[in-house]
Design a protein around this motif. Structure first.
Motif, PDB file in Angstrom:
ATOM      1  N   VAL A   1       5.460-137.397 -16.506  1.00  0.00           N
ATOM      2  CA  VAL A   1       4.661-138.300 -15.681  1.00  0.00           C
ATOM      3  C   VAL A   1       3.418-138.768 -16.431  1.00  0.00           C
ATOM      4  CG1 VAL A   1       3.292-138.459 -13.568  1.00  0.00           C
ATOM      5  CG2 VAL A   1       5.519-137.325 -13.530  1.00  0.00           C
TER       6      VAL A   1
ATOM      7  N   GLY B   1       4.054-141.335 -19.045  1.00  0.00           N
ATOM      8  CA  GLY B   1       4.363-142.649 -18.507  1.00  0.00           C
ATOM      9  C   GLY B   1       3.130-143.464 -18.168  1.00  0.00           C
ATOM     10  N   PHE B   2       1.993-142.815 -17.948  1.00  0.00           N
ATOM     11  CA  PHE B   2       0.775-143.526 -17.564  1.00  0.00           C
ATOM     12  C   PHE B   2      -0.218-143.675 -18.720  1.00  0.00           C
ATOM     13  CE2 PHE B   2       2.345-142.206 -13.438  1.00  0.00           C
ATOM     14  CZ  PHE B   2       2.074-143.301 -12.643  1.00  0.00           C
TER      15      PHE B   2
ATOM     16  N   LYS C   1      -1.398-144.414 -22.669  1.00  0.00           N
ATOM     17  CA  LYS C   1      -0.995-145.170 -23.851  1.00  0.00           C
ATOM     18  C   LYS C   1      -0.832-144.260 -25.059  1.00  0.00           C
ATOM     19  CE  LYS C   1      -3.308-149.419 -22.327  1.00  0.00           C
ATOM     20  NZ  LYS C   1      -4.318-150.465 -22.670  1.00  0.00           N
TER      21      LYS C   1
END
Length: 238
Positions: free
Chosen positions: A152, A155-156, A158
């Motif tokens: 998770v 995924g958020f 960079k």
């Protein structure tokens, strides 16, 4: 019967002088080196570390390169561990990847052990609201699985490098060791040396870091090894 020379007697009774500048070996290191099993374990760890350090010198090809003509080859002198489906040399991937895995495991272990030791020991010594807050925080992180959280977070964010993975792994794994170190610190906080330090007016920081923590160094070292091992497994799973 002749009497003894008093100067000779004084010389015999004088204690031997210590040589200044002599290197003192810690007692735990002497016990570690005298144990054959620990020596074998240290030799295995040293071998892996040396292989990781000289990885660029013994790597036979680019670990990220591929050659479809050399795909799925069996182990040979040119490819010690064989090749992958894309023709990449597995031996090069192992030795080059050892650097990243060791650095990630060491960073995650050091960070998680530091957080667990500071929070767990301070919570046991101070008690009260701080102890309840640390217990609540540890209970929250104990129920968070590491691999789904990493997926998770990646995924958020960079930046998805090994340092971010080490930070997330340490943030998840510190809670278990904090509970163990807190329980051991509770058994030590009422010992004579801690009560003597408190009666002499020593600060809380010094009692925690100079009195309690040195007496728990063996368990803290075991915590570091455990987190290091779990961090390698989580990294391999990802």
């Amino acid at each position: 019967m002749s009497q003894l020379d008093p100067t000779v007697e004084l010389q015999l009774a004088a204690p031997p002088q210590r040589v200044r500048g002599r290197l003192r070996v810690p007692g735990w290191l002497v016990l570690l080196l005298r144990n054959p099993k620990s020596c074998i374990g240290l030799a295995m760890i040293a071998f892996v570390v040396i292989i990781a350090l000289i990885a660029p010198l013994i790597s036979v090809s680019d670990p990220n390169g591929f050659d479809l003509l050399a795909a799925r080859q069996a182990p040979s002198w040119h490819h010690l561990f064989g090749t992958t489906d894309q023709g990449s040399d597995i031996f090069s991937q192992v030795v080059i990847g050892a650097r990243r895995s060791l650095l990630l495991g060491f960073a995650a272990g050091a960070l998680a052990t530091t957080i667990a030791a500071v929070l767990g020991i301070s919570a046991a010594y101070l008690g009260g609201l701080w102890d309840e807050f640390v217990n609540f925080l540890a209970n929250v992180f104990l129920v968070i699985p590491a691999i789904p959280l990493l997926i998770v977070v990646s995924g958020f964010l960079k930046s998805r490098g090994p340092w971010m993975m080490a930070f997330v792994i340490a943030a998840v794994l510190w809670a278990f060791e904090a509970r163990i170190l807190r329980g051991q610190a509770l058994s030590l906080k009422n010992r004579d040396f801690v009560l003597a330090a408190k009666a002499s007016g020593e600060s809380t920081r010094r009692i925690v870091f100079a009195e309690l923590m040195p007496n728990m160094i063996s368990r803290i070292a075991a915590a570091f090894v455990l987190v290091f091992y779990v961090a390698l497994l989580v990294d391999a799973g990802l």
